[in-house]
Design a protein around this motif. Structure first.
Motif, PDB file in Angstrom:
ATOM      1  N   ILE A 217     -25.747  58.274  34.623  1.00  0.00           N
ATOM      2  CA  ILE A 217     -24.358  58.399  34.171  1.00  0.00           C
ATOM      3  C   ILE A 217     -24.308  58.542  32.657  1.00  0.00           C
ATOM      4  O   ILE A 217     -23.549  59.361  32.123  1.00  0.00           O
ATOM      5  CB  ILE A 217     -23.538  57.180  34.650  1.00  0.00           C
ATOM      6  CG1 ILE A 217     -23.339  57.258  36.170  1.00  0.00           C
ATOM      7  CG2 ILE A 217     -22.190  57.104  33.923  1.00  0.00           C
ATOM      8  CD1 ILE A 217     -22.620  56.058  36.760  1.00  0.00           C
ATOM      9  N   ALA A 218     -25.126  57.776  31.947  1.00  0.00           N
ATOM     10  CA  ALA A 218     -25.151  57.874  30.487  1.00  0.00           C
ATOM     11  C   ALA A 218     -25.570  59.274  30.040  1.00  0.00           C
ATOM     12  O   ALA A 218     -25.016  59.823  29.076  1.00  0.00           O
ATOM     13  CB  ALA A 218     -26.091  56.825  29.901  1.00  0.00           C
ATOM     14  N   GLU A 219     -26.531  59.873  30.729  1.00  0.00           N
ATOM     15  CA  GLU A 219     -26.970  61.226  30.374  1.00  0.00           C
ATOM     16  C   GLU A 219     -25.896  62.255  30.697  1.00  0.00           C
ATOM     17  O   GLU A 219     -25.694  63.225  29.953  1.00  0.00           O
ATOM     18  CB  GLU A 219     -28.269  61.558  31.109  1.00  0.00           C
ATOM     19  CG  GLU A 219     -29.466  60.753  30.595  1.00  0.00           C
ATOM     20  CD  GLU A 219     -30.678  60.886  31.492  1.00  0.00           C
ATOM     21  OE1 GLU A 219     -31.795  60.608  31.021  1.00  0.00           O
ATOM     22  OE2 GLU A 219     -30.527  61.253  32.690  1.00  0.00           O
ATOM     23  N   ASP A 246     -18.125  49.738  31.356  1.00  0.00           N
ATOM     24  CA  ASP A 246     -19.205  49.105  32.117  1.00  0.00           C
ATOM     25  C   ASP A 246     -18.637  48.240  33.241  1.00  0.00           C
ATOM     26  O   ASP A 246     -19.157  48.246  34.370  1.00  0.00           O
ATOM     27  CB  ASP A 246     -20.073  48.243  31.194  1.00  0.00           C
ATOM     28  CG  ASP A 246     -20.953  49.082  30.266  1.00  0.00           C
ATOM     29  OD1 ASP A 246     -21.067  50.302  30.504  1.00  0.00           O
ATOM     30  OD2 ASP A 246     -21.512  48.512  29.315  1.00  0.00           O
ATOM     31  N   ARG A 247     -17.587  47.494  32.934  1.00  0.00           N
ATOM     32  CA  ARG A 247     -16.964  46.654  33.970  1.00  0.00           C
ATOM     33  C   ARG A 247     -16.362  47.517  35.069  1.00  0.00           C
ATOM     34  O   ARG A 247     -16.436  47.177  36.260  1.00  0.00           O
ATOM     35  CB  ARG A 247     -15.891  45.757  33.347  1.00  0.00           C
ATOM     36  CG  ARG A 247     -16.453  44.626  32.490  1.00  0.00           C
ATOM     37  CD  ARG A 247     -15.374  43.593  32.177  1.00  0.00           C
ATOM     38  NE  ARG A 247     -14.295  44.157  31.383  1.00  0.00           N
ATOM     39  CZ  ARG A 247     -14.266  44.160  30.053  1.00  0.00           C
ATOM     40  NH1 ARG A 247     -15.286  43.647  29.363  1.00  0.00           N
ATOM     41  NH2 ARG A 247     -13.245  44.673  29.405  1.00  0.00           N
ATOM     42  N   PHE A 248     -15.747  48.623  34.663  1.00  0.00           N
ATOM     43  CA  PHE A 248     -15.143  49.522  35.643  1.00  0.00           C
ATOM     44  C   PHE A 248     -16.216  50.088  36.573  1.00  0.00           C
ATOM     45  O   PHE A 248     -16.024  50.164  37.796  1.00  0.00           O
ATOM     46  CB  PHE A 248     -14.410  50.647  34.907  1.00  0.00           C
ATOM     47  CG  PHE A 248     -13.456  51.420  35.761  1.00  0.00           C
ATOM     48  CD1 PHE A 248     -12.131  51.042  35.858  1.00  0.00           C
ATOM     49  CD2 PHE A 248     -13.888  52.532  36.476  1.00  0.00           C
ATOM     50  CE1 PHE A 248     -11.251  51.762  36.653  1.00  0.00           C
ATOM     51  CE2 PHE A 248     -13.018  53.254  37.272  1.00  0.00           C
ATOM     52  CZ  PHE A 248     -11.687  52.866  37.357  1.00  0.00           C
ATOM     53  N   LEU A 249     -17.354  50.491  35.997  1.00  0.00           N
ATOM     54  CA  LEU A 249     -18.452  50.989  36.826  1.00  0.00           C
ATOM     55  C   LEU A 249     -19.004  49.888  37.732  1.00  0.00           C
ATOM     56  O   LEU A 249     -19.346  50.137  38.896  1.00  0.00           O
ATOM     57  CB  LEU A 249     -19.572  51.540  35.936  1.00  0.00           C
ATOM     58  CG  LEU A 249     -19.303  52.866  35.231  1.00  0.00           C
ATOM     59  CD1 LEU A 249     -20.415  53.180  34.240  1.00  0.00           C
ATOM     60  CD2 LEU A 249     -19.163  53.999  36.253  1.00  0.00           C
ATOM     61  N   ALA A 250     -19.068  48.661  37.200  1.00  0.00           N
ATOM     62  CA  ALA A 250     -19.614  47.549  37.989  1.00  0.00           C
ATOM     63  C   ALA A 250     -18.793  47.312  39.243  1.00  0.00           C
ATOM     64  O   ALA A 250     -19.333  46.946  40.301  1.00  0.00           O
ATOM     65  CB  ALA A 250     -19.671  46.288  37.132  1.00  0.00           C
ATOM     66  N   SER A 258     -27.230  54.332  36.381  1.00  0.00           N
ATOM     67  CA  SER A 258     -27.250  54.812  37.768  1.00  0.00           C
ATOM     68  C   SER A 258     -27.356  56.331  37.817  1.00  0.00           C
ATOM     69  O   SER A 258     -26.777  57.042  36.985  1.00  0.00           O
ATOM     70  CB  SER A 258     -25.976  54.376  38.493  1.00  0.00           C
ATOM     71  OG  SER A 258     -25.860  52.965  38.523  1.00  0.00           O
ATOM     72  N   ILE A 259     -28.105  56.836  38.817  1.00  0.00           N
ATOM     73  CA  ILE A 259     -28.228  58.278  39.043  1.00  0.00           C
ATOM     74  C   ILE A 259     -27.329  58.637  40.221  1.00  0.00           C
ATOM     75  O   ILE A 259     -27.468  58.083  41.317  1.00  0.00           O
ATOM     76  CB  ILE A 259     -29.687  58.671  39.328  1.00  0.00           C
ATOM     77  CG1 ILE A 259     -30.558  58.389  38.092  1.00  0.00           C
ATOM     78  CG2 ILE A 259     -29.781  60.145  39.724  1.00  0.00           C
ATOM     79  CD1 ILE A 259     -32.037  58.662  38.309  1.00  0.00           C
ATOM     80  N   GLY A 263     -22.969  66.368  43.128  1.00  0.00           N
ATOM     81  CA  GLY A 263     -21.601  66.607  43.576  1.00  0.00           C
ATOM     82  C   GLY A 263     -20.708  65.389  43.601  1.00  0.00           C
ATOM     83  O   GLY A 263     -19.487  65.529  43.779  1.00  0.00           O
ATOM     84  N   GLN A 264     -21.247  64.187  43.443  1.00  0.00           N
ATOM     85  CA  GLN A 264     -20.398  62.986  43.477  1.00  0.00           C
ATOM     86  C   GLN A 264     -19.705  62.799  42.121  1.00  0.00           C
ATOM     87  O   GLN A 264     -20.347  62.751  41.081  1.00  0.00           O
ATOM     88  CB  GLN A 264     -21.219  61.741  43.791  1.00  0.00           C
ATOM     89  CG  GLN A 264     -20.358  60.472  43.851  1.00  0.00           C
ATOM     90  CD  GLN A 264     -21.166  59.222  44.151  1.00  0.00           C
ATOM     91  OE1 GLN A 264     -22.284  59.302  44.660  1.00  0.00           O
ATOM     92  NE2 GLN A 264     -20.611  58.058  43.846  1.00  0.00           N
ATOM     93  N   ARG A 265     -18.377  62.688  42.159  1.00  0.00           N
ATOM     94  CA  ARG A 265     -17.596  62.468  40.946  1.00  0.00           C
ATOM     95  C   ARG A 265     -17.264  60.982  40.827  1.00  0.00           C
ATOM     96  O   ARG A 265     -16.809  60.362  41.799  1.00  0.00           O
ATOM     97  CB  ARG A 265     -16.303  63.283  40.963  1.00  0.00           C
ATOM     98  CG  ARG A 265     -15.507  63.209  39.653  1.00  0.00           C
ATOM     99  CD  ARG A 265     -14.171  63.945  39.780  1.00  0.00           C
ATOM    100  NE  ARG A 265     -14.338  65.339  40.109  1.00  0.00           N
ATOM    101  CZ  ARG A 265     -14.460  66.328  39.226  1.00  0.00           C
ATOM    102  NH1 ARG A 265     -14.457  66.043  37.922  1.00  0.00           N
ATOM    103  NH2 ARG A 265     -14.598  67.584  39.619  1.00  0.00           N
ATOM    104  N   VAL A 266     -17.481  60.435  39.647  1.00  0.00           N
ATOM    105  CA  VAL A 266     -17.192  59.026  39.392  1.00  0.00           C
ATOM    106  C   VAL A 266     -16.269  58.920  38.183  1.00  0.00           C
ATOM    107  O   VAL A 266     -16.564  59.476  37.111  1.00  0.00           O
ATOM    108  CB  VAL A 266     -18.493  58.225  39.123  1.00  0.00           C
ATOM    109  CG1 VAL A 266     -18.176  56.822  38.616  1.00  0.00           C
ATOM    110  CG2 VAL A 266     -19.318  58.142  40.399  1.00  0.00           C
TER     111      VAL A 266
END
Length: 729
Positions: A217-219, A246-250, A258-259, A263-266
């Motif tokens: 995700i960072a990349e 970071d909290r939202f992703l958690a 995370s990889i 096609g998955q949108r986050v």
């Protein structure tokens, strides 16, 4: 994308799941054919300057001349006419419309008056009102300041009173109100309306990434920021991975490391604004006609602006209004034109070209000759004896205020409000009047209520009055003499000493402090300048010429002179018996007993005044001897107001009319001139100050000389001028 979440400064009390992602994904499915746009950077300017820079470039392509007044102010002109711009708001945009769109509760009342769909909401001015509003609306709610922009102070998804109090506390503590609105889930759409027709629309999607099966995700964020960096607009608004994200992703079981599957949108959060790293899609061709019609109706109620950006929250871009929930959130007159010029996805809209063409078609433009120095009237000269004679003070004991019945110490704005309300009630006995907002007048007659603005000023006039640098450039472009301003940097001490040593010149030296404030000292000699030069060497400074003689202040109604008065530096006349200290006390006491000046007298201290001039309070001036104590004609320095029966220098009225004409404002304003001496007895009048919202009580009740009652003319102007209809609450 939830109602009220319109900037990176907005905070989410609890993550909102499900509905937001569903709305985003459903609408992005309609836009699958849109490809990312690739741009080449051209403009090394701040984001807020991009509007006016793009307009300037469009003007040059059309053969128009541009005069740069400020990073945010331009005048565009051809041989016959001119038009000023502050950002992308032209010189025809009224402060009335800017003020009502900047005050969210007034925008709501205007839109509600015309049955525009809104989120349910209530205004709260204190903690008790907040509780009532929260309980009436019901959670989840959004709390936002009633004034402000950029989403500052907006808190979304509030589900408890404790959260509501925490969100509202900073705003209420600052003396401002808050809006409590229901939470509306949907996608965030900005539609730009020009000359009554929608011409562009941007879907704003919260910062997000789409997996490729290989990158973290960072990349993916870094890759998207690289794409944004190529845009003159979006490069100022990168995605920033913060603790909040970071909290939202958690909550989704993810981290920046995370990889994602291909096609998955986050989503990285639910704040849709581009300044928070959101994506922009130009979607006007995809909109249902009822949605564009809604935006056009909402913009139509702010008629002085040819263009507006209307923010709408809705469920579907392609559905009619009766098949979905859609609400108008805001109307923005400074609607960030580059949003549509630099979309991340979709076809750019040349809104700069379209806006300039529309503005250039209007009739309310400025004659170009007013901004051509060669066509300016000649200098208006004055013999200083004329000024001295008119400004001669008379010794008198403390007198009762000429404004009997008005509270001493009230601010000038409070006095103006009191006088003006009394005048309204005498002219229109059937209506009720109130002044709840700064400069705005509310008139209620039965079931109708309107808002008007007392000065009828434009947005550009307000910026000229607020920014001395812009005022100076307007004056110079118009061929009007001004008090000097010089920017200084390290290594220019010789130049500064030359300025400080000029005869008949006094200066204020402004240097920035580390905390962002400005330090100001008075410079009357080269020795004084040398004492403070170290601060200039560390940073930079501005030397501003400051008047020492009386100022002549003209009250103008557009280009028509209403009244004039002198502002005379604190000067006493000896009687041969009384000491300086006692004479100054008499003057200060007279000001304290005079309603318009009382609030400006609280900081005047006789010993300090005399010490600053190296004068002994026990010295007894001879009878008739004048001693100037004050250092400037500023009222805060102790200056007196002296009304004039007529203006002895008619050329000043011509200069004032030329100046306000160059700004393009038909409102009420004051233009102040001061003598710029050539020698001990001769001077040329120079522009000192321009005030687009002047205190009128100073003309109504001067300390000396005849007064002028401006309130009937102001009241008639308000009653006959532009108004905006409000829903009655």
């Amino acid at each position: 994308m939830t109602h009220g979440a319109d900037d990176s400064s907005a905070r989410t009390g609890n993550p909102v799941r499900g509905s937001v992602e569903a709305h985003v994904l459903a609408n992005l499915g309609l836009l699958a054919s849109l490809r990312p746009q690739v741009y080449e950077p051209h403009h090394e300017v701040l984001k807020r300057e991009l509007d006016v820079v793009r307009l300037e470039e469009a003007a040059r392509r059309q053969g128009l001349e541009s005069i740069r007044m400020d990073p945010l102010v331009r005048v565009l002109q051809d041989e016959s006419r001119a038009l000023g711009f502050f950002k992308n708001m032209s010189s025809r945009v009224l402060y009335l419309d800017r003020a009502t769109t900047n005050r969210k509760h007034l925008t709501r009342r205007i839109l509600a008056r015309h049955d525009i769909p809104l989120a349910r909401g209530l205004e709260a001015r204190d903690a008790d009102g907040l509780v009532e509003a929260f309980r009436a609306i019901g959670p989840p709610v959004v709390v936002k300041p009633v004034t402000g922009s950029g989403g500052t102070g907006v808190v979304t998804d509030i589900t408890s009173l404790d959260q509501a109090h925490a969100a509202a506390a900073p705003v209420l503590a600052a003396g401002r109100g808050v809006l409590v609105e229901e939470m509306v889930h949907g996608v965030d759409l900005r539609i730009s309306v020009l000359e009554g027709r929608s011409v562009a629309a941007t879907l704003r999607v919260p910062a997000n990434v789409v997996g490729d099966g290989r990158s973290t995700i960072a990349e993916l964020v870094a890759a998207k920021n690289e794409l944004r960096s190529q845009s003159d607009y979006l490069r100022h608004q990168p995605i920033i991975l913060s603790e909040e994200k970071d909290r939202f992703l958690a909550h989704q079981g993810l981290t920046p490391a995370s990889i994602l599957p291909a096609g998955q949108r986050v989503l990285l959060h639910h704040v849709a604004n581009l300044s928070a790293g959101g994506d922009s899609y130009e979607v006007h061709p995809f909109l249902h006609p009822e949605i564009t019609a809604l935006a056009e109706r909402a913009a139509s109620f702010f008629s002085s602006s040819l263009h507006a950006g209307v923010d709408i929250l809705l469920e579907r871009l392609d559905a009619p209004l009766d098949e979905q929930r859609a609400v108008v959130c805001e109307v923005n007159l400074n609607n960030e034109m580059p949003m549509h010029v630099y979309p991340m996805y979709g076809t750019p809209v040349p809104l700069d070209e379209l806006e300039l063409a529309a503005h250039w078609r209007v009739e309310s433009t400025i004659p170009a000759h007013t901004l051509r120095e060669e066509s300016a009237p000649g200098a208006v000269t004055v013999h200083m004896d004329e000024v001295t004679e008119l400004a001669r003070p008379s010794y008198r004991p403390p007198a009762p205020s000429p404004s009997d019945g008005h509270a001493l110490g009230a601010t000038l704005r409070s006095l103006d409000n009191e006088y003006l309300l009394a005048t309204f009630r005498s002219i229109d006995t059937d209506a009720e009047f109130a002044i709840p907002e700064g400069g705005l007048i509310h008139r209620r007659d039965g079931g109708n209520e309107q808002a008007a603005e007392r000065y009828d000023r434009t947005v550009l006039a307000g910026e000229v009055g607020r920014n001395p640098s812009v005022m100076h450039r307007y004056a110079r472009a118009s061929g009007i003499r001004v008090m000097a301003r010089h920017r200084l940097r390290s290594g220019q001490q010789e130049r500064a000493l030359e300025l400080a040593g000029k005869p008949w010149r006094h200066w204020l030296l402004h240097t920035p402090r580390a905390d962002g404030s400005t330090r100001t000292v008075r410079i009357e000699s080269g020795d004084q300048l040398e004492e403070h030069w170290a601060a200039v060497e560390k940073s930079r400074a501005t030397m501003v010429e400051t008047p020492f003689d009386p100022a002549c202040v003209l009250l103008m109604d557009a280009t028509t002179l209403l009244a004039a008065q002198l502002r005379v530096p604190l000067t006493i006349v000896g009687d041969g018996r009384t000491g300086l200290g006692e004479l100054v006390e008499h003057h200060v006491a007279a000001r304290r007993a005079h309603a318009p000046l009382a609030s400006l007298t609280t900081r005047l201290n006789t010993p300090e005044l005399l010490t600053s001039r190296h004068l002994d309070p026990g010295t007894v001036p001879a009878e008739g001897e004048q001693v100037q104590i004050g250092r400037s004609p500023m009222l805060s320095d102790g200056a007196a107001t002296v009304g004039l029966n007529a203006l002895p220098w008619p050329g000043l009225a011509e200069l004032a009319a030329r100046f306000v004409g160059a700004i393009g404002s038909d409102g009420v304003a004051t233009v102040a001139f001061v003598p710029r001496r050539r020698d001990a007895t001769n001077a040329t009048w120079a522009l000192w100050r321009y005030h687009s919202e002047p205190p009128l009580a100073l003309f109504h009740s001067p300390l000396h000389g005849p007064g002028y009652d401006p309130y009937p003319a102001i009241a008639r102007r308000v009653l006959q001028g532009p108004t905006r209809e409000l829903a009655v609450i």
